[in-house]
Design an enzyme around this catalytic site. Sequence first.
Site, PDB file in Angstrom:
ATOM      1  N   LYS A  51      39.011  34.486  39.035  1.00  0.00           N
ATOM      2  CA  LYS A  51      38.156  34.703  37.873  1.00  0.00           C
ATOM      3  C   LYS A  51      37.424  33.420  37.517  1.00  0.00           C
ATOM      4  O   LYS A  51      37.752  32.324  37.969  1.00  0.00           O
ATOM      5  CB  LYS A  51      38.975  35.200  36.676  1.00  0.00           C
ATOM      6  CG  LYS A  51      39.540  36.593  36.853  1.00  0.00           C
ATOM      7  CD  LYS A  51      38.482  37.614  37.282  1.00  0.00           C
ATOM      8  CE  LYS A  51      37.537  38.006  36.167  1.00  0.00           C
ATOM      9  NZ  LYS A  51      36.560  39.031  36.615  1.00  0.00           N
ATOM     10  N   ASP A  57      40.134  25.259  39.155  1.00  0.00           N
ATOM     11  CA  ASP A  57      41.470  25.553  39.693  1.00  0.00           C
ATOM     12  C   ASP A  57      41.556  24.879  41.053  1.00  0.00           C
ATOM     13  O   ASP A  57      40.854  25.267  41.994  1.00  0.00           O
ATOM     14  CB  ASP A  57      41.646  27.064  39.817  1.00  0.00           C
ATOM     15  CG  ASP A  57      42.984  27.457  40.447  1.00  0.00           C
ATOM     16  OD1 ASP A  57      43.758  26.564  40.835  1.00  0.00           O
ATOM     17  OD2 ASP A  57      43.244  28.672  40.562  1.00  0.00           O
ATOM     18  N   TYR A  70      35.493  37.884  46.124  1.00  0.00           N
ATOM     19  CA  TYR A  70      36.402  37.523  45.042  1.00  0.00           C
ATOM     20  C   TYR A  70      37.208  36.287  45.431  1.00  0.00           C
ATOM     21  O   TYR A  70      37.900  36.278  46.441  1.00  0.00           O
ATOM     22  CB  TYR A  70      37.354  38.669  44.702  1.00  0.00           C
ATOM     23  CG  TYR A  70      38.332  38.287  43.614  1.00  0.00           C
ATOM     24  CD1 TYR A  70      37.916  38.214  42.290  1.00  0.00           C
ATOM     25  CD2 TYR A  70      39.648  37.952  43.922  1.00  0.00           C
ATOM     26  CE1 TYR A  70      38.796  37.838  41.290  1.00  0.00           C
ATOM     27  CE2 TYR A  70      40.529  37.573  42.924  1.00  0.00           C
ATOM     28  CZ  TYR A  70      40.095  37.517  41.608  1.00  0.00           C
ATOM     29  OH  TYR A  70      40.968  37.127  40.619  1.00  0.00           O
ATOM     30  N   GLN A  79      40.792  25.712  45.340  1.00  0.00           N
ATOM     31  CA  GLN A  79      40.268  27.078  45.314  1.00  0.00           C
ATOM     32  C   GLN A  79      38.869  27.183  44.730  1.00  0.00           C
ATOM     33  O   GLN A  79      38.026  27.932  45.230  1.00  0.00           O
ATOM     34  CB  GLN A  79      41.224  27.973  44.533  1.00  0.00           C
ATOM     35  CG  GLN A  79      40.727  29.387  44.285  1.00  0.00           C
ATOM     36  CD  GLN A  79      41.750  30.247  43.576  1.00  0.00           C
ATOM     37  OE1 GLN A  79      42.816  30.501  44.116  1.00  0.00           O
ATOM     38  NE2 GLN A  79      41.433  30.679  42.358  1.00  0.00           N
ATOM     39  N   ASP A  96      41.628  31.197  30.789  1.00  0.00           N
ATOM     40  CA  ASP A  96      42.056  31.404  32.172  1.00  0.00           C
ATOM     41  C   ASP A  96      42.317  32.884  32.405  1.00  0.00           C
ATOM     42  O   ASP A  96      42.737  33.608  31.504  1.00  0.00           O
ATOM     43  CB  ASP A  96      43.313  30.588  32.478  1.00  0.00           C
ATOM     44  CG  ASP A  96      43.652  30.597  33.966  1.00  0.00           C
ATOM     45  OD1 ASP A  96      42.717  30.687  34.787  1.00  0.00           O
ATOM     46  OD2 ASP A  96      44.851  30.506  34.308  1.00  0.00           O
ATOM     47  N   LYS A  97      42.061  33.306  33.632  1.00  0.00           N
ATOM     48  CA  LYS A  97      42.223  34.697  34.073  1.00  0.00           C
ATOM     49  C   LYS A  97      41.281  35.648  33.347  1.00  0.00           C
ATOM     50  O   LYS A  97      41.618  36.783  33.026  1.00  0.00           O
ATOM     51  CB  LYS A  97      43.677  35.154  33.905  1.00  0.00           C
ATOM     52  CG  LYS A  97      44.656  34.334  34.730  1.00  0.00           C
ATOM     53  CD  LYS A  97      44.348  34.470  36.218  1.00  0.00           C
ATOM     54  CE  LYS A  97      45.205  33.542  37.070  1.00  0.00           C
ATOM     55  NZ  LYS A  97      44.740  32.135  37.033  1.00  0.00           N
TER      56      LYS A  97
END
Length: 482
Positions: free
Chosen positions: A347, A125, A344, A207, A244-245
């Site tokens: 994900k 990402d 964090y 990111q 994703d996620k």
Amino acid sequence: MDQLVCMHGERDRQVHDGAAARIARAVDRKDGVIGLLQGWVWDSSTVASCLIVPHFAVDAYPNRLPDSLPVFRTSMNQPWECMKDSRRSLWHRDCVVYVQARTALIVLQKRSITMKVTLSIIKADIGSIGGHICPSRQVLESVRSHVAKQGSSLLIDHYISSTGDDIAILMSHRHGVGHEAVHKLAWDAFLAGTAVAKQQGLYGAGQDLLKDAFSGNVRGMGPAVAEMEFNERPNEPFLFFAADKTDPGAFNLPLYLAFADPMNTPGLILAPNMAQGFRFVIMDVNHTEGDKLIELDAPKELYKIAALLRDTERYVVESVWSVASGDQAVVASTSRLHNIAGKYTGKDDPVMLVRVQKDFPATGEVLAPYAVGAYVAGGMRGSHQMPLMPVPLQSGISYFDGPPVITCAAFAMHEGRFTEPADAFAHPFWSRVRDTVSDKAIGMRRQGFFGAAMLPMAELEYTGIMENLKALEPRFRVRTDS
């Protein structure tokens, strides 16, 4: 090429010249000939099979040798007298040797000398439109352009795609797993994309690039990585999954069902070459001082496999191998971003390659488990339990930063070159599945933050909730009166 023809008079010259010219066109492609060998010893240790084709058959069928031809086939259990008439041979890239003898073309299949191909997926990402929805066209194009220009002499083929807000680079090459130049190509492509993302003001630019400088391999640097090296089959179908996620544990149930459960995969009882089962290589991703792995065979150790894979946040499938042949069927990314960053940062958004058909489950058997819409970790802030939705290629993210999505691009490959991708989840069947998954997602969201709707505290310890709990701790009192 005319040196391959043994001349025996003008009549033979006329017959053989036509055959030799056609053989040259069929065999001597620009990348087809490795070398011209002389004095090769033909015996059972180097030759797997022999096909003797009369010259008239070669002349009539110059480009291929159909099974219907009047040919003599044999296994090479002993040297052949007719081999004494051979003069020279061509060693072809697919390890077929063509020998022109006095009366026939002799085709030999050389033993166990095949060119291995490596498939590498590297995914990250590096910036998204409108929050966590999808990358911009300009960012995708910058990554695509970099790989095309800088990878032309390094790669055989490549394919660039997006799933949710992630960009994945699928590459084929001959350099093996973990090759520095291949990994640096992907890293530099993501840096180029990140620069465009920053110019556009995209959210989360760069990111997943958690390290400042490339150090020889992108593993442990943020991007998801899945690679495997293998001998390419004459027909090499494979599936490229990108999620994703969610995190790598999202693959646990689908792989268990596809490679260990005959209720899902009838090939386990119908196909003799699958009857011995598959070996699961499972990683303990909580162990951060190196790769902690265990190998377990299904069906022999099925319950042990189940005991581990039920814990999707700690134990994940790294790879799956055929017990019968020893060939690799699956490789999946296993990186946990919070283990790298210590907090964090999003994900893990795993990727996976699955070889299908023949000694492996059929495509439909591998796809079927995704109709379950299993609950996986992910969704909003990566902190919830949400059902996994199979979606068409290039799909974005929407409801509650989810639901967690998975795409599947199906390919065929020959000599490392890809066909165009087929969208495995674009079939109308999956529209019904998506409706069911949507209902499950809405039902779970009605529960808000309570109970199973959110991840257990062990998975939330890298989020801001820990600061809230820490601030509350001094306000607790131990009651002393009875």
